[in-house]
Design an enzyme around this catalytic site. Structure first.
Site, PDB file in Angstrom:
ATOM      1  N   THR A  44       0.827  -1.205   0.000  1.00 29.80           N
ATOM      2  CA  THR A  44       0.000   0.000   0.000  1.00 29.80           C
ATOM      3  C   THR A  44       0.865   1.260   0.000  1.00 29.80           C
ATOM      4  OG1 THR A  44      -1.679  -1.233   1.206  1.00 29.80           O
ATOM      5  CG2 THR A  44      -1.933   1.142   1.178  1.00 29.80           C
ATOM      6  N   TYR A 132       5.146 -12.862   4.286  1.00 30.82           N
ATOM      7  CA  TYR A 132       3.993 -12.232   3.645  1.00 30.82           C
ATOM      8  C   TYR A 132       3.528 -13.135   2.501  1.00 30.82           C
ATOM      9  CZ  TYR A 132       1.316  -8.460   1.298  1.00 30.82           C
ATOM     10  OH  TYR A 132       0.345  -7.686   0.710  1.00 30.82           O
ATOM     11  N   LYS A 161       1.800 -12.603   7.477  1.00 22.87           N
ATOM     12  CA  LYS A 161       0.615 -11.908   6.985  1.00 22.87           C
ATOM     13  C   LYS A 161      -0.010 -12.818   5.938  1.00 22.87           C
ATOM     14  CE  LYS A 161      -0.966  -7.831   4.418  1.00 22.87           C
ATOM     15  NZ  LYS A 161      -0.556  -6.576   3.716  1.00 22.87           N
TER      16      LYS A 161
END
Length: 286
Positions: A44, A132, A161
């Site tokens: 992001t 991740y 994550k």
């Protein structure tokens, strides 16, 4: 209370330099709402467009200005040696909770290749690491078996994550109950809570942190429906274009992304008008 990390976007000026005053305005808003944990230099944050020195300076400046927050630092590379070098670039700082290392994207390594990637990284540092897993972007997923194998060898691989199948969470937690699993999909928060996630790494929290906190505390179906609707708008086009557009319309940042990302379409701008007006009113109340 489960952990809530905002996957922080990176605002830019017209000349595409980092807009630190804009970043601080967003951080001030989130901290005022109760958010004290953030992911810097993640997807992001448009990290693939940030130079290495920009990443280092961004982390240092944020931690210097906000010494009481907790930060996860994203490491965006599919080159094992580069990941090791990137981690070593950051000075020791107790506010850096862990480094979030993405599964190698594009090249589609085997599970053995993924294992060796994280094994070599973990062997090069004693800093806490998070895996991740986001197969929709990487083209390949890390399996629960590979996660378990890595965590059993390296105690400082403390969690992950997860933006993959929710059933993987149960498979990992059954073997590693203390292994931290942070959900990366806002719209699946209630489902994730039932799978015993340890927290959420969120985009939606940029504009509605209180809603996410309420869902975690009360697990109400209506609140979860509101978050699902919000998330639908935030991911109608490539993240972080929608969240940056909303924040720009609320007066926090400029609506600027680094290429190859572009702003949202005119159609989505129209669709976002009621949402933006709602959150503008919420801002005025505070």
């Amino acid at each position: 209370m489960k952990d809530i990390y905002t996957a922080l976007m990176t605002p830019f000026n017209q000349d595409l330099s980092i807009d630190y005053p804009g970043l601080y305005r967003v951080l001030d808003k989130l901290i005022h709402e109760g958010n004290k944990s953030f992911v810097l230099c993640g997807t992001t944050g448009e990290t693939s467009t940030l130079k290495l020195d920009e990443r280092r300076v961004l982390v240092e400046r944020v931690l210097n200005k906000y010494p009481r927050i907790r930060v996860i630092v994203g490491i965006c590379s599919n080159n094992t040696a580069e990941v090791i070098r990137h981690i070593q670039m950051y000075h020791d700082n107790p506010a850096i909770y862990a480094f979030l290392i993405i599964v190698p994207y594009y090249i589609k390594p085997s599970q053995e290749g993924i294992y060796k990637h994280f094994d070599m990284i973990a062997s090069s540092t004693d800093k806490k690491l998070l895996i991740y897993n986001i197969p929709s972007r990487c083209g390949v997923a890390i399996t629960p078996e590979t996660v378990i194998r890595l965590a059993k060898k390296h105690s400082h691989i403390i969690g992950m994550k997860q933006c993959g199948p929710l059933e993987d969470i149960a498979a990992i937690k059954t073997v590693l109950p203390l292994f931290k699993i942070y959900l990366g999909d806002d719209h699946l928060l209630l489902e994730g809570l039932k799978m015993q996630i340890d927290g959420l790494i969120s985009v939606a929290s940029h504009i509605d942190y209180p809603l996410i906190e309420k869902i975690i505390q009360q697990e109400q179906t209506f609140d979860d429906w509101c978050l699902k609707v919000l998330s639908q708008f935030l991911f109608k086009e490539s993240n972080p274009a929608p969240i940056k557009y909303i924040l720009s319309q609320m007066g926090y940042i400029q609506n600027i992304l680094r290429p190859p990302l572009t702003s949202v379409s005119l159609q989505l701008e129209k669709e976002l008008v009621p949402l933006i007006e709602k959150y503008k009113q919420n801002d005025l109340k505070h």
